[in-house]
Each structure stands twice: as structure tokens, then as C-alpha cells.
Design a protein around this motif. Sequence first.
Motif, short mmCIF file in Angstrom:
data_model
loop_
_atom_site.label_atom_id
_atom_site.label_comp_id
_atom_site.label_asym_id
_atom_site.label_seq_id
_atom_site.Cartn_x
_atom_site.Cartn_y
_atom_site.Cartn_z
N SER A 51 0.91 -1.17 0.10
CA SER A 51 -0.03 0.09 0.13
C SER A 51 0.90 1.33 -0.05
N GLN A 96 -8.41 0.36 -0.92
CA GLN A 96 -8.31 -0.97 -0.22
C GLN A 96 -9.56 -1.21 0.25
N ASP A 173 -5.70 -0.94 -5.20
CA ASP A 173 -5.19 -1.43 -4.01
C ASP A 173 -6.22 -2.63 -3.17
N GLU A 174 -5.92 -3.87 -3.66
CA GLU A 174 -6.75 -5.14 -3.18
C GLU A 174 -8.20 -5.03 -3.62
MG LIG Z 1 -2.42 -2.47 2.25
#
Ligand SMILES: [Mg+2]
Lengths: 273, 405
Positions: A51, A96, A173-174
Motif C-alpha cells: 500500500s 483498499q 489496492d486490493e
Molecule cells: Mg495494504
Amino acid sequence: MSESNAVIRVEGIRKTYLMGKTEVHALQGVDFTVEQGELVAIMGASGSGKSTLMNIIGGLDYPSSGSYFLDGIEVNKLSKNELADVRNQKIGFVFQGFNLLARTSAIENTELPLLYDRKNRFKNHREAARKALERVGLGDRVDHHPNELSGGQQQRVAIARALVTTPSIVLADEPTGNLDSKTTVEVMQLFQELNAEGVTIILVTHEDEVARYARRVVELRDGQIIKDVIQQPDSAADDVRDLLARRKAAQDLEAEALAGDAATTNQGTLDAG
Amino acid sequence: MRAFRLIKVAGKSIVKNKMRTLLTMLGIIIGVGAVIIMVAIGEGAQSQIEEQIQNLGTNMLVITPGAATTSGASQGAMSFNRLRSEDADKIRNESVYAAGVSEVIFTRTQIVGGNGNWRSTIHGVTTDYPVIRDWDLRSGRFFDASEERTGKKVIVLGATIADNLFPDRDPVGERVLVRNVPMDVIGVLEMKGQTPDGNDQDDVALAPVQTVQRRLSNWTFIRQILVNTYSPDDIDEAQEELKAIMREAHGLADWAPDDFEIRNQEQLSEAAQGTTEVMTALLAAIASISLLVGGIGIMNIMLVSVTERTREIGIRMAIGARGGDVLTQFLIESIVMSILGGALGIALGVGGSSLLGSSMGWATAVNTETVVVAIVFSAAVGIFFGFYPARKAAALNPIDALRFE
Ligand SMILES: [Mg+2]
Ligand SMILES: Nc1ncnc2c1ncn2[C@@H]1O[C@H](COP(=O)(O)OP(=O)(O)OP(=O)(O)O)[C@@H](O)[C@H]1O
């Protein structure tokens, strides 16, 4: 490929957080280049610095040292305002968490970046947002608020918001961290389609299931790149089709079994009579 | 276009958080409302006083024993009382501008009769008095010149005395006792109401000046000489003329200061107006404090909302909002809220003061000036108290704001 094709060039980037008296070295000298039109998956264990790296690439954070060039511009030399404009114009960021505004409809969330578009590239914000939502398959959910949408749908609103300014780079991010396997494959199909249209995509994941759809996989450990490989990606579209076919087959089977049961029951009744 | 969109965003945020908006605006609503009501009451009192002063009687001049100032120090109005009936007579004989002249002497005493007794003031006056004061009779008649000359024991009662001593009947023809002197009630004055300083003008009885001087009081100095002119236009000239006559009557040398004072309506009202202006200013000041408190309320809520909305700020910045955009959004929000609050406050103020006016019988007057000032002030409150929280929001780092829990 020539040097000029690199949209992202990260050189010797370090990021150190100060936690009281102890220093946390989140990134310890990362060199990393991404060419126009790549689809890259960044992998690594939790806390490996994924991240942190994405936030620097996305212009949300400054590195402690090292330099970062985006389209040949040294981003960490830009002022806060110039950096804000870079985030707005060049990058679409999928977070995320979904990071949607609560009590705000899907379409209003999606058109938000256009409000800060100083070049006024889109005359009709509503229309552009509607198109982006249709692109992610949410054309029928424009007026829903985030709390009225499923996790996968919220993630797709977040993707639509990242796409609405038609950025050349999408950072995620994810993006599938909170999704079930079917929705995951659908979201990956979307990314593959975008990539096929020429959008550069970098996504973070710690699942091999997700990474196998990327052509290039970079692995981080303790803030350093330990692996950078090119692979033949699987087609998410095929998998979606397979998944649907398998599900249909299972349903058919079930229906058949039900019908069979009914037939035997009937037989039994006849026998008795 | 961008500004318009930002205003729309602010508007949406205001509508989405109704409770927060209402609480924020409450301080401004009450503050602006209070200022308007207070000023309206003050101004109402002022116009009422002006009206009452007009009521004293038109074209009237009042001569009182002077506060003779020797070497700059006032020795007080009564320290050197030199008004006498001779002065009044001289004015009667020599003045061209004076239409009517009346000495006035006061004595405070008990009046017994009818239902019991009543403590009041008896004014010794002349037949010109009701004309000068523009004061009609409710019943009966005023005393005439011969009654005045011979000092007849007749009395004209003010409405308050009449209503208290004779609540059930007309007192004309009755007899009252004043300092054990029986006096015939020949008339009752019409109700005149209160003076600017709150005295009941009807709590008074009138008798011929001769009667009061000879039979009721041994105080022979005169407290006032009232003079009226034929026309209001003559007031200034009359004042000059009376001054000359009075100086001659008192044998004042050229270098000597006046030992009397002559005042007209305007000069009488100035003093009263001074006090109400002070009162209005005081009320407005008190109300302004509540407006200030309202402003601090806005800042408080805006500050809380910056913290509460840190994530929102982070999201907006992450997708490209500049610090300036966030600043503008928050500033617009607080300005819109305070102007909206100001508008509601004006409605409250106008409604409240007219309600007060009709239910309490107070004269209230909302003037546009106050309304404009209130709007400008509430916008200023919005900018002033909105700026600090807005700047705080704008200074946030996108990544820190996003990480905020
Ligand atoms: Mg992360
Ligand atoms: N703001 C911060 N202050 C202090 N330390 C931080 C901060 N942000 C991240 N770190 C530390 O930096 C390291 C890398 O964090 P990062 O969030 O990049 O990990 P990650 O690879 O994304 O992990 P995950 O898979 O759990 O999301 C971690 O050790 C983390 O504790």
C-alpha cells in the motif's frame, strides 16, 4: 521496448515512518518501471509495503527519499496543488476500502472527480458518470446509496469513479479483498478489458487466484522487490464463462434429479395402484 | 461554473445533515432575531416618547428658575428661585408672541372625598393652562377669570384622582377636602397618559393659582411659567422675546447670566431621547453578544464536522481536490448556513417584534437598516468563524485524512 515508453519509473524509493522513537522502514530502496499498457500485480505478505508503494505511485504520499517519474514528470518535486491535479487527470485510484461517500448516490460518487477537473473536459458530468457506471455493469443502480449496494457493487462504483476521468493509469489496492470468488473473477474481467483498451493497470493482491490474471507479477518482502516475473495470464472472461457454464450444469443436474425423483415417486404410486 | 458546482455540493451537504445544520444555525437564528427584536423595542420606545412629547401641548415654551451658572458650576435648578407672578404679568402685558400665559405652582398633598383619600399633586394654574397644554375636559368646566382672580375654592380633578375617589359617579358637584379646606369639584380632565419619564399625568388636580398660594400653600415662588405662541413658527422668536422680557423683569445687567431657563418642545424631547438612545444601544449590544455566541457555535460545529468528515476530505483530495477546493467547500457551507440562519433570524425577529407589539401593547418598529446589518453581520460571522475550520480541513494530507478512523 524503449525507455520513453515507461509511464512509471520509481528509483531507489524509501519510505520511513517514525513511530515514537522507532523507525519503521516500509520501503527500503525500490526500483521499478511500468510500461504503457501493462497489467501488473503487486504481491506480498501483509505489511510488506504494498500500500505504501501504491500511495506513492498514486501521488497520495511523498517518498522519504528516491525519485518517482510519472510520464517523465518528477512527481515528488510537484507542489501540493499540482499533485492534486495529477491525481485528478492521470490516475484513477481504487482504494483498499471502497472509500465511497456515505449518504451519496452511486452516480454522485462517480461524478465526484469531475468536480475537480480544472480542464473541464466533460461538459455533462451526469452523462459521463452514467457511462462509467454502465461500463462496470451498474447502469441500473445509479441512484442507490453505498449502504444499499453489495460489496461487489460498491467496489464497482469505486472502479467507475476511477474510470470517469478516463485516466491512462488505474491503480487498485486490493480491489478484490472483500469479494467472493465469483465477483472477484468478474472484477478481474473488467480490469482485463480495460487493459485491452490500453489502460495501464497496477493492482495489489496477496492471492495467487487474482495474480494469475496479470501478465507481470512483482513480489515485495520487507519493503524490497524480491521477484519480478512475466507470465502468460489466464483469461478472466473464459473463467467467468466456465463458472457460469458450471453453475448452469449444476442447476440442470439438480433440476434433472428433482424431475427423476418426481418420476420415481409417480412410479411408486402406480405400483401401489 | 465551478463555483456554482461547489455551492451545489455545499448545499447538498447542508441538506444531508439536517440536524447538524439546524443546530449550527440555531445560534445565528436566535442572535439575529434577538438583535432585531431588541432594536425594534428600543426604537418603538423612542417613537412613543416623541409622540408623548408632542402630546404635552403644541407651541409651548416652559420657563423654569434658572440653573444660574456662576463661574461654570451649576448651582442647581432650585438654588436660586426667582420666578414670580410679576414675571408672568410682565409677559402678559408686553409679549406680542404669547397667546396664553400660565404660572404653575405645585403642592403635594392629600385629597379627601368620595371613597376616601388620595395623595396627589395640586397645580396652581391660570385659565390659559388647558389651552396651553391642549387639555380638554371630560366633564364639567374649567374655572373662569373671576374665580381665578378672587381665589375661589374650586378644583378640577385629573382622571386618575377622579376614578379613584369617585369610581362610580361623576365627581362634578361633589366636595373634596384639601388640607382641611373644602373645595368644589367643577370639572374632570381628560385622560392624558404617561409622561416620557413614566409619570402619570392624570394624577394631578388643578386649582386657581391664587387659591393654591393663599389657602393651600405658603410657597409663593412659581415653579414654571408656561407660554404658548399663536403659531409653531413663532417659537424661536418668542423664545428670544421672552428671554429679553425676563432679563428686564429680573433687572439683570448685561454681563449677568440668565437666572432662568426657557425651553421649547424640541429641547425638552432631546433629554428624553438621549436616554432612550442609550437604552437602544444597550439592548443592541446585549443582543450582539448572543450573535457572537451564535458565531462561535458555528465554528464549534464546523470544527467538529472537519474531524467527523476527515475521511470525506481525504476521499475528495485523493481524487484530485486541491486544498483550495476543500477550503472553498467548507467556507461556502458555513456562509450558506449563517446566511440561512440570518434569514430565519430576521423572520423570527420581525414576527417576534410584531407579536410583542400587539400582545404587550409596546410600540415596536423594525427598520430595514437593522435587517441589512443583521444579514451582513451573519455572513461575516460565517466567513470569520468558518475560515479556521475550513483552513484546517484544507491543510490535511490526503493520505492522513484517508487513514483517519
Ligand atoms: Mg495494504
Ligand atoms: N502511517 C504509518 N505510520 C507508521 N507505520 C506505517 C504507516 N503506514 C504503514 N506503516 C507500516 O509500514 C509497513 C508497510 O505497510 P503497508 O500498509 O504498505 O503494508 P501492506 O503491504 O499494504 O499490508 P496489507 O497487505 O496488510 O495491506 C507496515 O509495517 C506498517 O505497519
